[in-house]
Structure formats: structure tokens, C-alpha cells
Write an enzyme that holds these catalytic residues in place. Structure first.
Site, mmCIF file in Angstrom:
data_model
loop_
_atom_site.group_PDB
_atom_site.id
_atom_site.type_symbol
_atom_site.label_atom_id
_atom_site.label_comp_id
_atom_site.label_asym_id
_atom_site.label_seq_id
_atom_site.Cartn_x
_atom_site.Cartn_y
_atom_site.Cartn_z
ATOM 1 C CG ASP A 23 -2.160 -20.068 -0.292
ATOM 2 O OD1 ASP A 23 -1.473 -19.628 0.787
ATOM 3 O OD2 ASP A 23 -1.662 -20.401 -1.297
ATOM 4 C CE1 TYR B 39 -3.105 -2.895 -0.071
ATOM 5 C CE2 TYR B 39 -3.735 -2.479 2.396
ATOM 6 C CZ TYR B 39 -3.939 -3.215 1.101
ATOM 7 O OH TYR B 39 -4.831 -4.073 1.162
ATOM 8 C CG ASP C 271 -12.219 -6.119 6.448
ATOM 9 O OD1 ASP C 271 -11.692 -5.766 7.316
ATOM 10 O OD2 ASP C 271 -12.735 -5.566 5.643
ATOM 11 C CE LYS D 95 1.280 -17.729 -2.361
ATOM 12 N NZ LYS D 95 0.421 -18.832 -2.244
ATOM 13 C CG ASP E 128 -6.924 -4.257 4.147
ATOM 14 O OD1 ASP E 128 -7.805 -4.213 5.016
ATOM 15 O OD2 ASP E 128 -6.829 -3.727 3.094
#
Ligand code: NAD
Length: 367
Positions: free
Chosen positions: A222, A143, A250, A190, A246
Site C-alpha cells: 500500500d 492467480y 500498471d 504485505k 500486476d
């Protein structure tokens, strides 16, 4: 006895309604434990734009820097949501504040109150006892990396980058927290594909030697997304980068079922800010139906993480739990079988919380 200065940024929409109840809870805690909390109010978001033209006025930055902790209601207004072309926007104030104060560590506890097991879309037996503390890196990663668009607009590019220092400073906080909890730390990356994740994994692994009592488990993002829903109880502390965090936080928020119940903290080296994860909810603002419990629980996080007042924090959490146990609900957490007279407005549930807290504090002082 401790003296603390707290800046309240009530913000927009339901922000002032919910933050005023959190302030009352903090005032009562101060009285019960003989602390001295001084409150100052400052403007942020639409409220600040309306008054000064700036979503983060310099006086607000000054007030925040000059305090021991910050409590935020929420920012946002339909005026801007309905017109993306408006240049000066409420959320710019919050993003700029996080950056200015260096709030790199976002803490989000995911814990379901037994009384609200029905509120989630997952099966109660999978959820019961789940208690996760997320540490999401908040000021680095993709980001904040370089981004670009090709001249003809047919290609877009973002860059994911982490430095060792950025990983170390948040990983250290996560290891310490895991050591004080059940001693399990899942680090999410990852690393089978991304170089930034390889650095993340190496760095966290190197640090593990400093925390021999913490069991470190590396997990690909994942797999983590799947495991969170399959068996959330396996997680204790979860450490993630900005984008993975993020998405996963959520996802995890749905374990608890309701936005109106979830607190959060954003912590830096010098300052910390506490806020409910929900927004300004303009659809219900001013109607006395907003659930103030997420903001009250954010105040409990402030007590624990900013002031190291664990006992005070636990009293607030127990109070919320006992009010729910007594059957009281706001509309967002009520179910079909909740009696109508137990569905309370913002003010009424706030008063129940204060009443219950007063009983607990009185007993705590006597003991
Ligand atoms: P929202 O979280 O404000 O509301 C989503 C839904 O949840 C709404 O139906 C709302 O009524 C309900 N809800 C939220 N909080 C509640 C509470 N405490 N009690 C009962 N119901 C509650 O999200 P949104 O509608 O997408 O955004 C509204 C505004 O808030 C936008 O301007 C957005 O930019 C802003 N926003 C701000 C923050 C923040 O300040 N950190 C976070 C998210 C959204």
C-alpha cells in the site's frame, strides 16, 4: 560474433505491423555487430485459431523451445472480446505459452524519455530521471492458487501461496540486476498481514547477505503504491509477487504516459519472451498509425537480457531516443504543439529508426 535463433510470434491486430519493424532493427544490429540472427515465424492467438483451431499449436511450442529468444507482437481480436461465451480464445495461447516455457519472471522497465515528459499525467519535475526496473513473479501467487465458490454461489475464495524456492529464484535475478544498476532493491509485500508475505520477506532478507553491495528495502504494497506516484525516483529495482506486481506495474506504466512506448520481458530458466505491454489494438490495426517503438524497445531488451549484448541493446535505445529528440512522433505520443509533418505513421517512423541506427552502427564500426 554470435549466432542466435529468434522466433517471431507476430500475433493479431497491430502485432504483425510492429513486430516487423523490430525484426528489421534486429537484422540491422546483426549486420552492424557481425552477429548472425536467424528468424523463424510461428502462429499464436487468433491467427493460430483461424489457421489451425488451436491458439497455441504444437508447432509453435516446438519453434519457441527451439530458439534462443521469442519476440511477440500481441494477441487478441474483437471477435472474442465481444462474445465472452466463445470457448477457444487467443489469450489462452499466450497464458499456456508462458506456463509451458516456465516464464516465471516478468521484467518491466519504467523509464521516461525526456522528450515525452509532457505525455504523463504527473508533473515533469517528479518524473524526470525516473528509471525503475520491475521484477514481477509471473507463475505463482494468488492467480495460480486454489480457488472455489460455495455451492449456493454466495462465497468465493482464492488462495495466495508462495514457496521459498519460488521466491528465491526471482529474488536472485532482482538482486543481480540491482547490483548492476544503482544498487537499490525494494521488495514489496504485505508482511504485516499475510503469511505468504512473511515468507517472502524472510526469504529475501536471508538472501541479502549474498549481495552485500545491494541496499535492500522492504516496503508494504500500500505504501509502495503511494510512493510510486509521490517520488518514483527513489526506486531502482522493484521485486514483487504476482498480484501486487500486476497492479503496481500498471500504475507505474502511467509514469511514462503511453502504452506505445513500454517494452517487457518474461524470463524463465531456459527460455525468454519479449513483447510490448500493449495489446493488439484492433481499433488502429492496418491503418499505419501504430507506434512500433515499444516492440523495438522489447527487441533491445532481448539483446540485453537473452543475449547479454548490452552495447547492442544500448544502441537501439539511443536510436529511439535520438529519433524522439529530432522531434518525430507517432500520433499516440504527439502533443498539441507537434508540427503535423513530424507526426509519422508506423512505416515512416520505422524508416527513421533504421536510418538513425544505420548512422550509429556505421560510426560504431569505424570507431
Ligand atoms: P490495447 O493495448 O490493444 O489498446 C488500448 C488502446 O491503446 C487502444 O486505443 C489502442 O489503439 C492504443 N494502443 C495500443 N497499442 C498502441 C500502439 N502501439 N500505438 C498506438 N496506440 C496503441 O488494449 P485493449 O484495447 O484493451 O485490447 C485489445 C485486444 O488486445 C484485446 O483482444 C485484448 O485481449 C488484447 N490484449 C493482448 C495483450 C497481449 O497480447 N499481451 C495485452 C493486452 C490486451
Amino acid at each position: 560474433m554470435q549466432r542466435k535463433k529468434i522466433t517471431i510470434l507476430a500475433g493479431d491486430g497491430i502485432g504483425p505491423e510492429v513486430s516487423s519493424w523490430a525484426q528489421k532493427v534486429l537484422q540491422l544490429i546483426a549486420k552492424g555487430f557481425q552477429h548472425s540472427f536467424y528468424f523463424q515465424h510461428a502462429l499464436l492467438g487468433h491467427a493460430a485459431i483461424a489457421a489451425t483451431g488451436n491458439p497455441l499449436p504444437p508447432e509453435t511450442i516446438e519453434a519457441c523451445k527451439n530458439s534462443d529468444a521469442i519476440l511477440l507482437g500481441a494477441v487478441g481480436d474483437p471477435l472474442y472480446d465481444n462474445d465472452p461465451s466463445i470457448k477457444v480464445r487467443p489469450e489462452q495461447g499466450l497464458l499456456a505459452l508462458r506456463k509451458t516455457l516456465g516464464l516465471y519472471c516478468n521484467l518491466r522497465p519504467i523509464k521516461i524519455f525526456d522528450e515525452l515528459l509532457h505525455a504523463s499525467s504527473l508533473k515533469p519535475e517528479i518524473l524526470q530521471g525516473a528509471d525503475i526496473l520491475f521484477f514481477r513473479e509471473l507463475t505463482g501467487g494468488i492467480y495460480f492458487g486454489k480457488r472455489s465458490r460455495s455451492a449456493d454461489g454466495s462465497q468465493g475464495m482464492d488462495t495466495m501461496s508462495y514457496t521459498k524456492e519460488e521466491v528465491q529464484r526471482i529474488a536472485r535475478k532482482a538482486f543481480i540486476a540491482a547490483g548492476k544498476r544503482r544498487g537499490i532493491l525494494h521488495s514489496i509485500d504485505k508482511a504485516n498481514v499475510l503469511d505468504s508475505s512473511k515468507l517472502w520477506r524472510e526469504t529475501v532478507q536471508e538472501m541479502a547477505a549474498e549481495f552485500p553491495k545491494v541496499k535492500l528495502i522492504h516496503m508494504y504494497v500500500d505504501n509502495a503504491a503511494m510512493q510510486l506516484i509521490r517520488d518514483p525516483k527513489q526506486f531502482d529495482v522493484v521485486l514483487t509477487g504476482n498480484m501486487f506486481g500486476d497492479i503496481l506495474t500498471d500504475e507505474a506504466s502511467q509514469i511514462t504516459g503511453s502504452l506505445g512506448m513500454l517494452p517487457s520481458a518474461s524470463i524463465g530458466n531456459q527460455w525468454s519472451l519479449f513483447e510490448p505491454i500493449h495489446g493488439s489494438a484492433p481499433d488502429i490495426a492496418g491503418k499505419n498509425i501504430a507506434n512500433p517503438l515499444a516492440t523495438i524497445l522489447s527487441a533491445a531488451m532481448m539483446l540485453e537480457f537473452a543475449f547479454d549484448m548490452k552495447e547492442e541493446s544500448q544502441v537501439v535505445i539511443n536510436t529511439v531516443s535520438d529519433v524522439l529528440k529530432a522531434g518525430y512522433r507517432t500520433a499516440d505520443i504527439a502533443s498539441a504543439d507537434t508540427p503535423l509533418n513530424m507526426i509519422l505513421g508506423t512505416q515512416e517512423i520505422g524508416e527513421q529508426i533504421l536510418e538513425e541506427l544505420e548512422v550509429k552502427l556505421f560510426q560504431a564500426v569505424v570507431i
